[in-house]
Design a protein around this motif. Sequence first.
Motif, mmCIF file in Angstrom:
data_model
loop_
_atom_site.group_PDB
_atom_site.id
_atom_site.type_symbol
_atom_site.label_atom_id
_atom_site.label_comp_id
_atom_site.label_asym_id
_atom_site.label_seq_id
_atom_site.Cartn_x
_atom_site.Cartn_y
_atom_site.Cartn_z
ATOM 1 N N SER A 113 38.929 45.018 28.098
ATOM 2 C CA SER A 113 39.047 43.623 28.521
ATOM 3 C C SER A 113 38.373 43.403 29.868
ATOM 4 C CB SER A 113 40.528 43.226 28.625
ATOM 5 O OG SER A 113 41.170 43.992 29.644
ATOM 6 N N VAL A 114 38.244 42.126 30.222
ATOM 7 C CA VAL A 114 37.794 41.709 31.546
ATOM 8 C C VAL A 114 38.869 40.770 32.093
ATOM 9 C CG1 VAL A 114 36.042 40.464 32.857
ATOM 10 C CG2 VAL A 114 35.360 41.915 30.939
ATOM 11 N N PRO A 115 39.538 41.126 33.169
ATOM 12 C CA PRO A 115 40.628 40.285 33.673
ATOM 13 C C PRO A 115 40.171 38.861 33.969
ATOM 14 C CG PRO A 115 40.662 42.424 34.750
ATOM 15 C CD PRO A 115 39.398 42.368 33.948
ATOM 16 N N ALA A 116 41.059 37.910 33.727
ATOM 17 C CA ALA A 116 40.722 36.502 33.890
ATOM 18 C C ALA A 116 40.377 36.152 35.337
ATOM 19 C CB ALA A 116 41.887 35.642 33.403
ATOM 20 N N TYR A 117 40.907 36.921 36.293
ATOM 21 C CA TYR A 117 40.667 36.608 37.706
ATOM 22 C C TYR A 117 39.391 37.260 38.244
ATOM 23 C CZ TYR A 117 42.547 41.301 38.600
ATOM 24 O OH TYR A 117 42.761 42.662 38.612
ATOM 25 N N ALA A 118 38.632 37.946 37.388
ATOM 26 C CA ALA A 118 37.479 38.723 37.870
ATOM 27 C C ALA A 118 36.434 37.841 38.545
ATOM 28 C CB ALA A 118 36.857 39.514 36.717
ATOM 29 N N GLU A 119 36.136 36.690 37.958
ATOM 30 C CA GLU A 119 35.123 35.809 38.549
ATOM 31 C C GLU A 119 35.527 35.375 39.954
ATOM 32 O OE1 GLU A 119 34.347 35.409 34.121
ATOM 33 O OE2 GLU A 119 36.116 35.560 35.407
ATOM 34 N N GLN A 120 36.777 35.003 40.118
ATOM 35 C CA GLN A 120 37.248 34.573 41.435
ATOM 36 C C GLN A 120 37.198 35.725 42.428
ATOM 37 O OE1 GLN A 120 41.155 32.810 41.389
ATOM 38 N NE2 GLN A 120 41.261 32.595 43.599
ATOM 39 N N LEU A 121 37.578 36.919 41.970
ATOM 40 C CA LEU A 121 37.543 38.092 42.844
ATOM 41 C C LEU A 121 36.115 38.419 43.261
ATOM 42 C CD1 LEU A 121 39.086 40.458 44.168
ATOM 43 C CD2 LEU A 121 38.616 41.768 42.105
ATOM 44 N N PHE A 122 35.203 38.373 42.318
ATOM 45 C CA PHE A 122 33.799 38.654 42.637
ATOM 46 C C PHE A 122 33.253 37.627 43.632
ATOM 47 C CE2 PHE A 122 31.956 41.561 39.114
ATOM 48 C CZ PHE A 122 33.019 42.429 39.268
#
Length: 255
Positions: A113-122
């Motif tokens: 999976s790719v965590p839903a918060y990944a974009e915000q973290l990046f």
Amino acid sequence: MIDIHCHLLPAVDDGPETVEQAVEMAKRAVSEGVTAIVVTPHAFHPQFDTSQLDVSNAVTRLQNVLRQEGINLDLYTGQEIRIFGDLVESLEQGKALSLAGSRYVLVEFPSDSVPAYAEQLFFGLQTEGYTPVIAHPERNKEFATNPKRLMDFISSGALSQITTSSLTGEFGQNVKELAFAFLRNGLSHLIASDAHSTGRRTFYWTEVEKVVREELGQDKWENYVVNAEAIMKDEFVFIDPPTLPTKNWRGKWKK
């Protein structure tokens, strides 16, 4: 050749169990043309507790052993960081490490999976001047079924790194084809070994150089060599605009 992702520290995670095994790995790397390794033990990973590990000290100790053994291999500090919410703060506090002290941070997603918060973290990482490098996206089930998710990360300024053993077929034909599709379409920009041993999870640099030259050409291979050097030197990595991989009527990734 510079290897920016390798589990070389003995008795730390799922890499070599002893110093002797780490030395054998180092010898293998040198024999395949590697001159420097960014040592990247797992960090913030649920299966491996490395919270008390002093990476800098451990790398210095291993470097001294290699010097005593006459092995001409330069080691640099890094981590393969399992994505978690406080990553930016941990980098700022020195609890998490970038690759060789650079702006580049090696980030690992769960395999399925790719965590839903990944974009915000990046976005937070990039705001603070870091560049995320996604480790082995070809082995992530979500990227395999939805490559646009990876394309969105790359379009927003992240990089990604393919594993040598994926390109040699050690993880199966599907992973191999996806790895080459990501390279062809500018979704991955780096190749590294992610080596753990001298067994199945080893370097494969000799084989990979041959197969990448055959599949993608000499210029592409040289680009990956230059990109790894840029990471270690904390220089800018130039990339082509990414494109979305497509499949042919047989369900194979188009070349």
